[in-house]
Design a protein around this motif. Structure first.
Motif, PDB file in Angstrom:
ATOM      1  N   SER A  91      66.337  27.010  31.063  1.00 42.46           N
ATOM      2  CA  SER A  91      67.231  27.159  29.908  1.00 42.46           C
ATOM      3  C   SER A  91      68.043  25.884  29.711  1.00 42.46           C
ATOM      4  CB  SER A  91      68.178  28.333  30.137  1.00 42.46           C
ATOM      5  OG  SER A  91      69.080  28.039  31.187  1.00 42.46           O
ATOM      6  N   VAL A  92      68.602  25.732  28.528  1.00 45.33           N
ATOM      7  CA  VAL A  92      69.430  24.563  28.236  1.00 45.33           C
ATOM      8  C   VAL A  92      70.651  24.550  29.151  1.00 45.33           C
ATOM      9  CG1 VAL A  92      70.825  23.407  26.465  1.00 45.33           C
ATOM     10  CG2 VAL A  92      68.621  24.418  25.854  1.00 45.33           C
ATOM     11  N   ASP A  93      71.184  25.735  29.487  1.00 39.42           N
ATOM     12  CA  ASP A  93      72.314  25.797  30.414  1.00 39.42           C
ATOM     13  C   ASP A  93      71.924  25.234  31.782  1.00 39.42           C
ATOM     14  OD1 ASP A  93      74.687  27.469  29.178  1.00 39.42           O
ATOM     15  OD2 ASP A  93      72.835  28.418  28.511  1.00 39.42           O
ATOM     16  N   ALA A 153      71.483  21.521  31.553  1.00 40.31           N
ATOM     17  CA  ALA A 153      72.783  20.856  31.450  1.00 40.31           C
ATOM     18  C   ALA A 153      73.392  20.671  32.836  1.00 40.31           C
ATOM     19  CB  ALA A 153      73.719  21.662  30.558  1.00 40.31           C
ATOM     20  N   ALA A 186      76.027  23.707  28.355  1.00 39.39           N
ATOM     21  CA  ALA A 186      75.034  23.522  27.306  1.00 39.39           C
ATOM     22  C   ALA A 186      75.666  22.929  26.047  1.00 39.39           C
ATOM     23  CB  ALA A 186      74.361  24.863  26.982  1.00 39.39           C
ATOM     24  N   ARG A 219      74.299  19.621  24.310  1.00 34.74           N
ATOM     25  CA  ARG A 219      73.829  19.639  22.923  1.00 34.74           C
ATOM     26  C   ARG A 219      74.545  18.573  22.092  1.00 34.74           C
ATOM     27  NH1 ARG A 219      73.417  25.482  23.786  1.00 34.74           N
ATOM     28  NH2 ARG A 219      71.226  26.078  23.504  1.00 34.74           N
TER      29      ARG A 219
END
Length: 315
Positions: free
Chosen positions: A278-280, A283, A291, A295
């Motif tokens: 996931s982006v989290d 990150a 995130a 972003r």
């Protein structure tokens, strides 16, 4: 209608320098063995036999072929005191009007400027010729302090090594960070130098093994998932924060924090391309914290959000 960007035409004319022409051909002509994606289709376009440095070159096609390419690369001109050839200017302008991505390497920017493609845009060229480019073309915003400038479909680079940086940047735009790194590894060059990095630095690499940055740069790369500060890096290098910043600027042409941010974004790109995290999670792994932070910086530096980037470079 222009072909896809992977159709690459190298514009050749009398008086061009062979280094930048050969460099672009080397990057785009043959895919490394590990690459399994459709690669570029490269042609050299010029008028009959042309003199490139001390060599004679027989182009594959005439300059009119530029208008049918997806990417047109204009290498460096040896003599910028003279106006570029009219037929080259017109061919580059026609290619731009047909929708091609136009790229200049080093003093090739003088051709793009003469064609009017840089009017109202930011651009660069070799630092020794930036004042001349600005004086001759006052509608161009010439930046003498960067390696390359990406305006979308019009891109310019500084000289020699910066031309390689821009070519790898194009590969990264077209195929993603992972494949660009494979190409860089084959060519034995750094995988990525940000376009905003300074053209001229005092020392391009640490000259001695005992240089303060000789250990701290690989150490920082191993700890990108941690919230590193300038003070952390200075402590690792056993120098003051002020001395670290001075050494960093001399070696990399940028600040420690900007260098760190660039490495974190690179790490995020690689993880977006090669994992389903996931982006989290990405990150955190890239040391961006959240995130939201990733972003914000990712969109500013790469031009698209992380999710869009992943969709582009993962099936």
């Amino acid at each position: 209608m222009a072909l896809p960007p992977r159709s690459v035409a190298l514009a050749a004319t009398d008086g061009m320098l062979h280094f930048e022409l050969a460099l672009a051909y080397e990057v785009f002509d043959a895919a490394p063995a590990a690459v399994r994606v459709p690669w570029y289709d490269v042609s050299v376009c010029g008028t009959q036999s042309v003199r490139v440095g001390r060599f004679r070159l027989d182009p594959d096609h005439g300059l009119d072929r530029l208008a049918h390419a997806g990417t047109v690369i204009v290498p460096a001109l040896a003599d910028v005191d003279e106006d570029p050839p009219t037929d080259l200017i017109e061919a580059v302008r026609a290619a731009h009007e047909a929708g091609a991505r136009i790229v200049s390497l080093c003093t090739g920017a003088f051709v793009l400027a003469a064609a009017g493609l840089l009017d109202g845009l930011r651009a660069t060229t070799h630092w020794a010729h930036t004042e001349q480019l600005a004086a001759r073309h006052p509608r161009v915003t010439v930046d003498p302090d960067v390696l390359y400038v990406d305006n979308g479909n019009v891109l310019t680079s500084a000289g020699k090594a910066a031309a390689m940086d821009l070519c790898l940047h194009l590969v990264r735009r077209d195929h993603g960070s992972t494949i660009a790194n494979i190409v860089a590894r084959r060519l034995v060059v750094p995988p990525h130098r940000a376009g905003g990095q300074a053209q001229f630095v005092t020392t391009p690499v640490p000259a001695r093994d005992d240089h303060p940055l000789a250990d701290v740069i690989p150490w920082a790369m191993r700890h990108l998932d941690q919230p590193l500060t300038v003070e952390d890096m200075a402590h690792q290098a056993n120098v003051s924060s002020r001395h670290l910043t001075r050494h960093f600027h001399a070696i990399t042409g940028t600040t420690p924090l900007q260098w760190l941010l660039t490495q974190r974004i690179r790490r995020a790109q690689e993880l977006l391309e090669t994992t389903n995290d996931s982006v989290d999670t990405i990150a955190t792994a890239a040391g961006m914290g959240t995130a939201t932070t990733l972003r914000r910086h990712f969109r500013r530096m790469v031009g698209v959000p992380p999710d869009t980037y992943r969709q582009t470079f993962r099936p």
